[in-house]
Design a protein around this motif. Sequence first.
Motif, mmCIF file in Angstrom:
data_model
loop_
_atom_site.group_PDB
_atom_site.id
_atom_site.type_symbol
_atom_site.label_atom_id
_atom_site.label_comp_id
_atom_site.label_asym_id
_atom_site.label_seq_id
_atom_site.Cartn_x
_atom_site.Cartn_y
_atom_site.Cartn_z
ATOM 1 N N ILE A 36 0.942 -1.485 0.369
ATOM 2 C CA ILE A 36 -0.358 -0.068 -0.226
ATOM 3 C C ILE A 36 0.940 0.957 0.186
ATOM 4 C CG2 ILE A 36 -1.711 1.365 1.544
ATOM 5 C CD1 ILE A 36 -2.456 -1.913 2.259
ATOM 6 N N GLN A 39 2.594 1.821 -3.226
ATOM 7 C CA GLN A 39 1.841 2.309 -4.686
ATOM 8 C C GLN A 39 1.039 3.470 -4.121
ATOM 9 O OE1 GLN A 39 -2.734 0.573 -3.202
ATOM 10 N NE2 GLN A 39 -2.841 -0.379 -5.925
ATOM 11 N N GLN A 40 0.336 4.368 -3.488
ATOM 12 C CA GLN A 40 0.213 5.291 -2.526
ATOM 13 C C GLN A 40 1.006 6.511 -2.598
ATOM 14 O OE1 GLN A 40 -3.435 5.875 -2.145
ATOM 15 N NE2 GLN A 40 -3.447 3.705 -2.855
ATOM 16 N N LYS A 42 3.003 7.106 -0.122
ATOM 17 C CA LYS A 42 2.528 8.040 1.516
ATOM 18 C C LYS A 42 2.248 7.041 2.052
ATOM 19 C CE LYS A 42 -0.969 10.008 -0.482
ATOM 20 N NZ LYS A 42 -2.276 10.284 -0.233
ATOM 21 N N ILE A 47 -1.509 8.421 5.357
ATOM 22 C CA ILE A 47 -3.103 8.186 4.738
ATOM 23 C C ILE A 47 -3.969 8.344 5.364
ATOM 24 C CG2 ILE A 47 -4.309 5.883 3.269
ATOM 25 C CD1 ILE A 47 -1.741 5.060 2.713
ATOM 26 N N CYS A 51 -6.903 10.501 4.428
ATOM 27 C CA CYS A 51 -8.051 9.803 4.119
ATOM 28 C C CYS A 51 -9.002 9.500 5.282
ATOM 29 C CB CYS A 51 -7.999 8.706 2.929
ATOM 30 S SG CYS A 51 -6.751 9.017 1.980
ATOM 31 N N ILE A 59 -8.347 1.309 0.503
ATOM 32 C CA ILE A 59 -6.915 0.787 -0.155
ATOM 33 C C ILE A 59 -6.859 -0.186 0.415
ATOM 34 C CG2 ILE A 59 -4.923 1.405 -0.309
ATOM 35 C CD1 ILE A 59 -5.909 4.693 0.167
#
Length: 177
Positions: A36, A39-40, A42, A47, A51, A59
């Motif tokens: 994750i 992919q993100q 961060k 996150i 978010c 996610i």
Amino acid sequence: MERVFLIGFMCSGKTTLGRLLAERAGCRFIDLDEYIVKQQGKSVNAIFAECGEEGFRNIERDALHEVAESAEESVVIATGGGTPCFFDNMEYINANGKSVYLYSSQEELLDRLERYSASRPLLKGKNREELREYVSAALSQRACFYNKASVLFDVGALMNRRDVEDALCRLRRLLHM
Ligand code: S3P
């Protein structure tokens, strides 16, 4: 070899034992949080901050599906501590491989959580007493999800190299890996 999903509370040894288990079995290792973060672009902390937990859980669910669908059968996947407890993730995990619950007692978890709380948004800034309250409440909420695992493994202390080797040895024997 069947796909192996390691589940369990934060600091139960999913990443540490998963990486070594895969290495000894000569198969691939995937850590869901690392996937994750890459992919993100961060950290998990960032996150959560941007978010909220709900955003992170969405996610996380998508990442779980991507990882399981893209990876060969011969793989060890370390999930996040909350992964099995949201959506139908635990059913999805059980339909796609062998789930192994890395169990630790609350006291054993607390000893390790105190050392590693800074990188975990749900624990950040909590002292031992606050950690104890959080872990006790979270464990009783999460136990029913973790207990759906097909294999239960008592990790033990896991405070030093020797503990890790001992747990790894027992886990390999249990899983015939
Ligand atoms: C979480 C556990 C973390 C990470 C996030 C949320 C949880 O993973 O996914 O901070 O809800 O228990 P680890 O179990 O690898 O620490």
